[in-house]
Every structure is written in structure tokens, then in C-alpha cells.
Write a protein that holds these residues in place. Structure first.
Motif, PDB file in Angstrom:
ATOM      1  N   ARG A 187     -37.852  19.781 -23.090  1.00 41.14           N
ATOM      2  CA  ARG A 187     -36.561  19.771 -22.400  1.00 41.14           C
ATOM      3  C   ARG A 187     -36.021  18.351 -22.236  1.00 41.14           C
ATOM      4  O   ARG A 187     -34.820  18.113 -22.333  1.00 41.14           O
ATOM      5  CB  ARG A 187     -36.702  20.443 -21.029  1.00 41.14           C
ATOM      6  CG  ARG A 187     -36.984  21.932 -21.089  1.00 41.14           C
ATOM      7  CD  ARG A 187     -36.908  22.578 -19.708  1.00 41.14           C
ATOM      8  NE  ARG A 187     -37.199  23.994 -19.796  1.00 41.14           N
ATOM      9  CZ  ARG A 187     -38.402  24.542 -19.591  1.00 41.14           C
ATOM     10  NH1 ARG A 187     -39.421  23.756 -19.272  1.00 41.14           N
ATOM     11  NH2 ARG A 187     -38.593  25.841 -19.704  1.00 41.14           N
ATOM     12  N   ARG A 188     -36.926  17.424 -21.999  1.00 43.11           N
ATOM     13  CA  ARG A 188     -36.512  16.037 -21.762  1.00 43.11           C
ATOM     14  C   ARG A 188     -36.140  15.337 -23.065  1.00 43.11           C
ATOM     15  O   ARG A 188     -35.292  14.440 -23.064  1.00 43.11           O
ATOM     16  CB  ARG A 188     -37.641  15.292 -21.045  1.00 43.11           C
ATOM     17  CG  ARG A 188     -37.312  13.901 -20.605  1.00 43.11           C
ATOM     18  CD  ARG A 188     -38.249  13.423 -19.509  1.00 43.11           C
ATOM     19  NE  ARG A 188     -39.628  13.788 -19.763  1.00 43.11           N
ATOM     20  CZ  ARG A 188     -40.456  13.106 -20.576  1.00 43.11           C
ATOM     21  NH1 ARG A 188     -40.016  12.034 -21.202  1.00 43.11           N
ATOM     22  NH2 ARG A 188     -41.715  13.491 -20.733  1.00 43.11           N
ATOM     23  N   ARG A 189     -36.769  15.754 -24.172  1.00 43.28           N
ATOM     24  CA  ARG A 189     -36.511  15.113 -25.465  1.00 43.28           C
ATOM     25  C   ARG A 189     -36.132  16.177 -26.494  1.00 43.28           C
ATOM     26  O   ARG A 189     -36.904  16.501 -27.401  1.00 43.28           O
ATOM     27  CB  ARG A 189     -37.760  14.346 -25.922  1.00 43.28           C
ATOM     28  CG  ARG A 189     -38.194  13.201 -25.032  1.00 43.28           C
ATOM     29  CD  ARG A 189     -37.107  12.120 -24.932  1.00 43.28           C
ATOM     30  NE  ARG A 189     -36.631  11.690 -26.235  1.00 43.28           N
ATOM     31  CZ  ARG A 189     -37.191  10.722 -26.961  1.00 43.28           C
ATOM     32  NH1 ARG A 189     -38.268  10.080 -26.511  1.00 43.28           N
ATOM     33  NH2 ARG A 189     -36.680  10.379 -28.126  1.00 43.28           N
ATOM     34  N   PRO A 190     -34.923  16.748 -26.372  1.00 40.53           N
ATOM     35  CA  PRO A 190     -34.545  17.827 -27.289  1.00 40.53           C
ATOM     36  C   PRO A 190     -34.025  17.351 -28.639  1.00 40.53           C
ATOM     37  O   PRO A 190     -33.765  18.189 -29.518  1.00 40.53           O
ATOM     38  CB  PRO A 190     -33.424  18.539 -26.517  1.00 40.53           C
ATOM     39  CG  PRO A 190     -32.767  17.429 -25.762  1.00 40.53           C
ATOM     40  CD  PRO A 190     -33.898  16.498 -25.362  1.00 40.53           C
ATOM     41  N   ALA A 225     -27.885  16.422 -33.139  1.00 41.63           N
ATOM     42  CA  ALA A 225     -28.533  17.737 -33.239  1.00 41.63           C
ATOM     43  C   ALA A 225     -29.733  17.819 -32.309  1.00 41.63           C
ATOM     44  O   ALA A 225     -30.461  16.836 -32.141  1.00 41.63           O
ATOM     45  CB  ALA A 225     -28.969  18.005 -34.675  1.00 41.63           C
ATOM     46  N   GLU A 226     -29.939  18.994 -31.729  1.00 40.38           N
ATOM     47  CA  GLU A 226     -31.048  19.197 -30.802  1.00 40.38           C
ATOM     48  C   GLU A 226     -31.896  20.387 -31.238  1.00 40.38           C
ATOM     49  O   GLU A 226     -31.367  21.389 -31.732  1.00 40.38           O
ATOM     50  CB  GLU A 226     -30.534  19.419 -29.386  1.00 40.38           C
ATOM     51  CG  GLU A 226     -29.819  18.217 -28.791  1.00 40.38           C
ATOM     52  CD  GLU A 226     -29.435  18.411 -27.348  1.00 40.38           C
ATOM     53  OE1 GLU A 226     -29.584  19.555 -26.827  1.00 40.38           O
ATOM     54  OE2 GLU A 226     -28.992  17.433 -26.705  1.00 40.38           O
ATOM     55  N   ALA A 227     -33.206  20.272 -31.043  1.00 40.84           N
ATOM     56  CA  ALA A 227     -34.124  21.374 -31.301  1.00 40.84           C
ATOM     57  C   ALA A 227     -33.976  22.427 -30.213  1.00 40.84           C
ATOM     58  O   ALA A 227     -33.589  22.105 -29.089  1.00 40.84           O
ATOM     59  CB  ALA A 227     -35.562  20.861 -31.347  1.00 40.84           C
ATOM     60  N   PRO A 228     -34.263  23.688 -30.522  1.00 38.17           N
ATOM     61  CA  PRO A 228     -34.142  24.729 -29.501  1.00 38.17           C
ATOM     62  C   PRO A 228     -35.165  24.543 -28.396  1.00 38.17           C
ATOM     63  O   PRO A 228     -36.308  24.157 -28.647  1.00 38.17           O
ATOM     64  CB  PRO A 228     -34.378  26.022 -30.292  1.00 38.17           C
ATOM     65  CG  PRO A 228     -35.198  25.602 -31.461  1.00 38.17           C
ATOM     66  CD  PRO A 228     -34.711  24.228 -31.817  1.00 38.17           C
ATOM     67  N   LEU A 229     -34.755  24.813 -27.180  1.00 34.19           N
ATOM     68  CA  LEU A 229     -35.665  24.707 -26.046  1.00 34.19           C
ATOM     69  C   LEU A 229     -36.563  25.920 -25.963  1.00 34.19           C
ATOM     70  O   LEU A 229     -36.198  27.015 -26.423  1.00 34.19           O
ATOM     71  CB  LEU A 229     -34.866  24.562 -24.749  1.00 34.19           C
ATOM     72  CG  LEU A 229     -34.038  23.287 -24.626  1.00 34.19           C
ATOM     73  CD1 LEU A 229     -33.213  23.319 -23.358  1.00 34.19           C
ATOM     74  CD2 LEU A 229     -34.928  22.055 -24.654  1.00 34.19           C
ATOM     75  N   PRO A 230     -37.763  25.783 -25.389  1.00 32.14           N
ATOM     76  CA  PRO A 230     -38.652  26.942 -25.261  1.00 32.14           C
ATOM     77  C   PRO A 230     -38.038  28.006 -24.365  1.00 32.14           C
ATOM     78  O   PRO A 230     -37.353  27.694 -23.391  1.00 32.14           O
ATOM     79  CB  PRO A 230     -39.912  26.340 -24.617  1.00 32.14           C
ATOM     80  CG  PRO A 230     -39.430  25.106 -23.931  1.00 32.14           C
ATOM     81  CD  PRO A 230     -38.316  24.571 -24.796  1.00 32.14           C
ATOM     82  N   GLN A 231     -38.273  29.240 -24.720  1.00 36.18           N
ATOM     83  CA  GLN A 231     -37.726  30.343 -23.945  1.00 36.18           C
ATOM     84  C   GLN A 231     -38.585  30.584 -22.721  1.00 36.18           C
ATOM     85  O   GLN A 231     -39.784  30.449 -22.767  1.00 36.18           O
ATOM     86  CB  GLN A 231     -37.643  31.604 -24.793  1.00 36.18           C
ATOM     87  CG  GLN A 231     -36.693  31.442 -25.992  1.00 36.18           C
ATOM     88  CD  GLN A 231     -36.621  32.707 -26.820  1.00 36.18           C
ATOM     89  OE1 GLN A 231     -37.328  33.666 -26.581  1.00 36.18           O
ATOM     90  NE2 GLN A 231     -35.736  32.700 -27.806  1.00 36.18           N
TER      91      GLN A 231
END
Length: 301
Positions: A73-76, A295-301
Motif C-alpha cells: 500500500r505504501r509503495r504501489p 502506473a501503480e500495481a494493484p493493491l492486495p484485496q
């Protein structure tokens, strides 16, 4: 398991998510993503990269599994600038034997310089050779967005596909003509190349990305048009993303199905187009990604 300095460890492993390619899987008490961890990782990478340049039979890069939800979350960012670690997909792993749920683990990878993902051919270009190639267009050719030119229109695209036998189903052609982003025009302002694009979810990355299909007319296939229309389409979509005009996809996916192209261009990084190898799809095609800035990676659900 190989011990490095300052509590760092690497283990050689083939990664199914990345097409079975072998990486050093990296772990440390202070992981990348933290300021202290970034410096340690970069030092380890430099040491292992130097080994790879001397003996290219080993792993092609470093992989850092990231399972800490707070760090995600801090480094997306899709690419961590400090370490050049690129998000290459998410895999689900059992959280524990007692739990039925699963935990998401991101894989972030960084390839060694000029790393190869396959045997290649005797004349397969290195990164240095690719950087030295002149990819300029022949005189009189230009790349323009189809929606922004009066020189040609959708009917011209359809006639090109019909003439080349590129779209056997007329109904499919009429659907795809609405996806055309960039057209390449010859000196007489006739269509020489087109690039339809569409947004589709990539399961490995868990992201909606632009998928690009490039087509160059037969008589124009020796003039760098394939490379130039790839550049023009990539940049056109990237500018729209950065400006906020179209944020549907934070990057572009290429699925390279041509066996000759996969073998000849066997470097993990296509330096001339800025695409990275991230795996193989169900049809055996090489999958490559280019992320737009921001661009950002998806966050964990």
C-alpha cells in the motif's frame, strides 16, 4: 541458498509466473522498499550482475517477493525507481495450513544487463547493438492518430485490410476499425500501417492494460514502420494517461506470437521500445509490458 552480506540471502529458482525463467530470489532483514533496504539490494544486484556478465549461464536477474500488505500500500508504484524493481505479477499462496484463505504475494523483478530469456540466434542483437540501430522513418512517411487526420478515415483502413487479406470477417473488421489508434501514412498519404488497441485485463498482473495489434502493409514492411507505429501508439496512449484524458490502462501489453521474433529478439528488455518480458501466455506467446509513468500495481484485496 547463498549468503551475501548484511543478512542478505538469495536462492536460485525457476519462476513459473515469469515463464519458468530462473532468478535469484532475494530476501533480507530490511527489504527493498525501505531506504536502508534499497541500498543493500542495489549492492547485491551489482555483485550478482557482475557475475552474470562473466558467466551468462546462471539466473537472469533478481526477484523480490512482496507479501507485506502495508509495504504494497505504501509503495504501489509499478516500478520502484530506487531499485528498478518492476511489478511482474501476483501469485496466491496459502496463508497457513489452518486457514482456507490465501495471501497475495507480488513478484518484483530486475533483470541483469543484457539478460536473455532464450537461446536466440547467432545474430540476435544485444542491447548495445539495438541502441545503435537507426529506426527513422523513410522520407515522406508519418504517424498520426486516425481520429485527428483528414487524410484518411475508417473506410481506408477497411480497404487496406481487405486488400491485404488481413481481416477475413468483414463484421470483425468493422468492429476493430473503431479500435485503431495510430495510422502510418506513406508519402502519398495512403495508409501503410495501423495499430488497433483495446483495453483488457491481464490475469497475471491483475490490471487492465492496453493490448496492441500492429499491422504493416506488405509493401512497407522493410521501412521501420512496425517499430515506429509501436512507438507512436505507446506514446500517444501514455500521454493520454499522464494527462488524465484516458486512464483506462496504465501501460501496454504485447503478446508476441511470431516464433522468429521471439527467438531473434531474445533479450529480456527490448531497449528500442522499452518493453520487458514478464512471461508466457496459454498460447505460448511471449508477454511483454511497458508501464506509463505513474502506473501503480494493484493493491492486495
Amino acid at each position: 541458498m547463498t549468503e551475501l552480506n548484511d543478512g542478505q540471502k538469495v536462492e536460485e529458482r525457476a519462476l513459473p509466473l515469469i515463464g519458468g525463467r530462473r532468478f535469484w530470489v532475494y530476501s533480507a532483514e530490511t527489504p527493498p522498499g525501505e531506504p536502508m533496504g534499497d541500498g543493500l539490494f542495489n549492492a547485491a544486484f551489482a555483485e550478482l550482475d557482475a557475475r552474470y556478465q562473466e558467466d551468462r549461464s546462471g539466473p537472469v536477474g533478481l526477484c523480490v517477493p512482496v507479501s507485506d500488505p502495508e509495504l504494497m500500500r505504501r509503495r504501489p508504484e509499478a516500478i520502484w525507481a530506487e531499485t528498478e524493481l518492476m511489478y511482474a505479477g501476483t501469485q496466491q499462496e496459502a496463508a497457513s495450513l489452518a486457514e482456507a484463505s490465501s495471501a497475495s504475494t507480488q513478484l518484483r523483478i530486475r533483470y541483469f544487463y543484457d539478460a536473455t530469456i532464450g537461446p536466440g540466434l547467432p545474430n540476435s542483437p544485444t542491447i548495445a547493438r539495438s541502441e545503435a540501430v537507426d529506426y527513422s522513418l523513410p522520407p515522406g512517411y508519418r504517424m498520426v492518430p486516425l481520429a485527428e487526420t483528414e487524410a484518411v478515415g475508417p473506410e481506408d483502413v477497411l480497404r487496406l485490410w481487405e486488400r491485404e487479406g488481413a481481416m477475413p470477417d468483414p463484421a470483425e473488421g468493422r468492429r476493430r476499425v473503431n479500435e485503431v489508434s495510430i495510422v502510418g501514412l506513406d508519402p502519398s498519404d495512403k495508409i501503410a500501417a495501423v495499430s488497433p488497441v483495446y483495453v483488457q485485463r491481464n490475469a497475471q498482473l491483475g490490471m487492465d492494460l492496453w493490448h496492441l495489434r500492429g499491422f504493416v502493409a506488405t509493401e512497407h514492411r522493410m521501412g521501420n514502420l512496425a517499430t515506429q507505429i509501436l512507438w507512436a501508439t505507446r506514446d500517444h496512449l501514455g500521454k493520454a494517461y499522464e494527462s488524465g484524458d484516458d486512464t483506462r490502462g496504465p501501460g501496454v501489453i504485447l503478446e508476441v506470437e511470431n516464433q522468429m521474433l521471439m527467438t531473434y529478439f531474445n533479450r529480456a528488455f527490448w531497449v528500442y521500445s522499452d518493453f520487458w518480458f514478464i512471461g508466457v501466455n496459454e498460447r505460448g506467446a511471449h508477454v511483454r509490458v511497458h508501464y506509463f509513468p505513474g502506473a501503480e500495481a494493484p493493491l492486495p484485496q
